[in-house]
Design a protein around this motif. Structure first.
Motif, PDB file in Angstrom:
ATOM      1  N   ALA A  92      11.255  -4.384  -4.947  1.00  0.00           N
ATOM      2  CA  ALA A  92      11.082  -3.087  -4.871  1.00  0.00           C
ATOM      3  C   ALA A  92      10.800  -2.050  -3.414  1.00  0.00           C
ATOM      4  N   ALA A  93      10.776  -2.399  -3.284  1.00  0.00           N
ATOM      5  CA  ALA A  93      10.444  -2.062  -1.161  1.00  0.00           C
ATOM      6  C   ALA A  93      11.780  -2.095  -0.347  1.00  0.00           C
ATOM      7  N   MET A  94      12.045  -3.888  -1.023  1.00  0.00           N
ATOM      8  CA  MET A  94      12.885  -3.357  -0.294  1.00  0.00           C
ATOM      9  C   MET A  94      14.378  -2.708  -0.414  1.00  0.00           C
ATOM     10  N   ASN A  95      14.796  -2.094  -1.738  1.00  0.00           N
ATOM     11  CA  ASN A  95      15.872  -1.969  -2.314  1.00  0.00           C
ATOM     12  C   ASN A  95      15.651  -0.393  -2.132  1.00  0.00           C
ATOM     13  N   PHE A  96      14.486   0.161  -1.171  1.00  0.00           N
ATOM     14  CA  PHE A  96      13.839   1.297  -1.072  1.00  0.00           C
ATOM     15  C   PHE A  96      13.953   1.849   0.237  1.00  0.00           C
ATOM     16  N   VAL A  97      13.958   1.052   1.140  1.00  0.00           N
ATOM     17  CA  VAL A  97      14.456   0.898   2.730  1.00  0.00           C
ATOM     18  C   VAL A  97      15.770   0.456   3.056  1.00  0.00           C
TER      19      VAL A  97
ATOM     20  N   GLU B 135       0.795  -0.640   0.512  1.00  0.00           N
ATOM     21  CA  GLU B 135      -0.063  -0.127   0.006  1.00  0.00           C
ATOM     22  C   GLU B 135       1.398   1.183   0.133  1.00  0.00           C
ATOM     23  N   LYS B 136       1.951   1.572   0.861  1.00  0.00           N
ATOM     24  CA  LYS B 136       3.150   2.328   0.886  1.00  0.00           C
ATOM     25  C   LYS B 136       4.453   1.877   0.839  1.00  0.00           C
ATOM     26  N   VAL B 137       5.555   2.674   0.553  1.00  0.00           N
ATOM     27  CA  VAL B 137       6.749   2.495   0.800  1.00  0.00           C
ATOM     28  C   VAL B 137       6.961   3.467   0.925  1.00  0.00           C
ATOM     29  N   GLU B 138       7.795   4.376   2.149  1.00  0.00           N
ATOM     30  CA  GLU B 138       8.514   5.527   2.157  1.00  0.00           C
ATOM     31  C   GLU B 138      10.233   5.790   3.384  1.00  0.00           C
ATOM     32  N   ARG B 139       9.990   6.750   3.661  1.00  0.00           N
ATOM     33  CA  ARG B 139      10.505   7.068   4.539  1.00  0.00           C
ATOM     34  C   ARG B 139      10.785   7.992   4.960  1.00  0.00           C
ATOM     35  N   LEU B 140      10.338   8.600   6.041  1.00  0.00           N
ATOM     36  CA  LEU B 140      10.074   8.525   7.760  1.00  0.00           C
ATOM     37  C   LEU B 140      11.229  10.041   7.675  1.00  0.00           C
ATOM     38  N   LYS B 141      10.753  11.298   8.466  1.00  0.00           N
ATOM     39  CA  LYS B 141      11.761  11.869   9.105  1.00  0.00           C
ATOM     40  C   LYS B 141      12.658  11.498  10.054  1.00  0.00           C
ATOM     41  N   GLY B 142      14.451  11.022  10.204  1.00  0.00           N
ATOM     42  CA  GLY B 142      15.071  10.146  10.690  1.00  0.00           C
ATOM     43  C   GLY B 142      15.697   8.974  10.373  1.00  0.00           C
ATOM     44  N   ASN B 143      14.792   9.274   8.712  1.00  0.00           N
ATOM     45  CA  ASN B 143      16.386   8.011   8.469  1.00  0.00           C
ATOM     46  C   ASN B 143      15.075   6.746   8.491  1.00  0.00           C
ATOM     47  N   ILE B 144      13.918   6.671   8.415  1.00  0.00           N
ATOM     48  CA  ILE B 144      13.120   5.468   9.365  1.00  0.00           C
ATOM     49  C   ILE B 144      12.774   4.693   7.858  1.00  0.00           C
TER      50      ILE B 144
ATOM     51  N   TYR C 295       9.760   2.749   6.231  1.00  0.00           N
ATOM     52  CA  TYR C 295       8.124   2.022   6.160  1.00  0.00           C
ATOM     53  C   TYR C 295       7.249   1.617   5.602  1.00  0.00           C
ATOM     54  N   ILE C 296       6.995   0.048   5.513  1.00  0.00           N
ATOM     55  CA  ILE C 296       6.233  -0.113   4.391  1.00  0.00           C
ATOM     56  C   ILE C 296       4.757  -0.705   4.904  1.00  0.00           C
ATOM     57  N   ASN C 297       3.591   0.063   4.136  1.00  0.00           N
ATOM     58  CA  ASN C 297       2.674  -0.440   4.902  1.00  0.00           C
ATOM     59  C   ASN C 297       1.881  -1.075   3.781  1.00  0.00           C
ATOM     60  N   TYR C 298       2.341  -2.834   4.070  1.00  0.00           N
ATOM     61  CA  TYR C 298       1.843  -4.343   3.338  1.00  0.00           C
ATOM     62  C   TYR C 298       0.238  -5.075   4.132  1.00  0.00           C
ATOM     63  N   LYS C 299      -0.180  -4.806   2.549  1.00  0.00           N
ATOM     64  CA  LYS C 299      -1.996  -5.490   3.541  1.00  0.00           C
ATOM     65  C   LYS C 299      -2.090  -6.944   2.754  1.00  0.00           C
ATOM     66  N   GLY C 300      -0.982  -7.816   1.904  1.00  0.00           N
ATOM     67  CA  GLY C 300      -1.851  -9.146   2.013  1.00  0.00           C
ATOM     68  C   GLY C 300      -0.326 -10.133   0.954  1.00  0.00           C
TER      69      GLY C 300
END
Length: 336
Positions: free
Chosen positions: A149-154, A120-129, A131-136
């Protein structure tokens, strides 16, 4: 009066026909459960319960097929305490004939792509954290690239939050692939015993994955009562091996894998036919659920995990794009 009598007779015949039809369907469903359900002891009491209801006609008295399926699902789950049982009425269902494997894979790929393979969402939060929102857990072949792609992004983040609060589970192979990103060794993570075949399958971590592995970093997994099946498994296996902390609410408690059965091309029946056993603890989460390391409401789980991740940055003086003072101010702001 004669006309009314005729209509009453027709209605009575329709009721009897519908009841007999559902009795046959119910009998076939029970046969499938008897042949495949993982817990033979539980089935004996289940069979006794439904045989009495077949005779009384209580369960099959409704003319509404959808209500019949929902009622049956509730009764199966109540009698067995197994939340993986499921019966669904298939309106206008027609089985696909002569479809080859490549065409089936193409259809699955398109269907899963409409929901971005669960991501659903893959992003970098402030502080270099991360975040992967995974629904199924979509089918592995079609969703492997999205996971990569998601794991390479984080990859370069200091820590990772995996949001499973709405994850209902699904594909076992995708579960193993996802878990493989957090282990540096090729180990047998868990076994699955199938009663109907008598076989035990080993589920091994993959040494090589397409993307970058996420090792030796803090991981936080968010859960809720909606976190189910394979969603629970990801949290369970990382939690028990101290690779992740679980934040949120207790999960659904459904560990037994299922197989689908089509009943007279009118109903879909999911029967739990296997048992998962962790090679680390010798246990699973069936009937229990995943107990979070930090119990908070599901609404506050993300903020709680984010605060923990930011505090770890301060504790270990990790470098991020923010100064320590910026991080402290961010923590104060989140707590307001």
């Amino acid at each position: 009066m004669k006309r009314i009598g005729l209509l009453s007779s027709i209605l009575l015949c329709s009721l009897l026909f519908a009841q007999n039809d559902k009795t046959k369907i119910l009998t076939e469903i029970l046969d499938k459960i008897k042949e495949n359900y993982i817990d033979e002891k539980v089935f004996k009491s289940l069979d006794s319960l439904f045989q009495s209801e077949i005779k009384s006609g209580q369960l099959s008295s409704s003319l509404n097929e959808k209500d019949f399926a929902e009622n049956l699902t509730q009764k199966l789950r109540a009698a067995t305490k197994d939340k993986h049982f499921f019966v669904k009425y298939l309106a206008n269902y027609s089985p696909q004939k002569n479809i080859n494997e490549k065409e089936q894979e193409k259809q699955n790929n398109f269907s899963n792509s409409l929901e971005n393979f669960g991501f659903e969402k893959v992003e970098r939060l402030k502080g270099n954290i991360g975040y992967i929102n995974y629904k199924g857990f979509a089918e592995l072949k079609s969703s492997k690239k999205a996971l990569e792609a998601a794991m390479n992004f984080v990859e370069n983040t200091n820590s990772l939050i995996i949001d499973l609060r709405e994850n209902g589970g699904a594909d076992n192979a995708m579960l193993v692939e996802f878990c493989s990103y957090f282990f540096d060794k090729n180990i047998n993570l868990y076994t699955t015993y199938f009663r109907n075949s008598g076989k035990t399958v080993k589920n091994r971590i993959q040494s090589n994955v397409a993307g970058k592995k996420y090792l030796n970093k803090n991981i936080y997994i968010l859960t809720s009562p909606k976190t189910f099946s394979a969603g629970e498994a990801l949290a369970y296996f990382l939690q028990e091996r101290k690779l992740a902390k679980v934040i949120g609410e207790k999960t659904g408690g459904a560990a037994n894998p299922v197989d689908p059965y089509y009943i007279q091309n009118k109903y879909l029946l999911l029967v739990p036919d296997g048992k998962i056993t962790s090679t680390y603890s010798g246990k699973n989460w069936e009937h229990i659920g995943i107990i979070p390391d930090k119990i908070v409401s599901q609404e506050n789980a993300l903020k709680t995990a984010y605060l923990l991740a930011l505090q770890e940055i301060i504790n270990h003086k990790a470098k991020t794009e923010l100064s320590e003072n910026d991080i402290r101010n961010l923590i104060i702001k989140l707590n307001q």
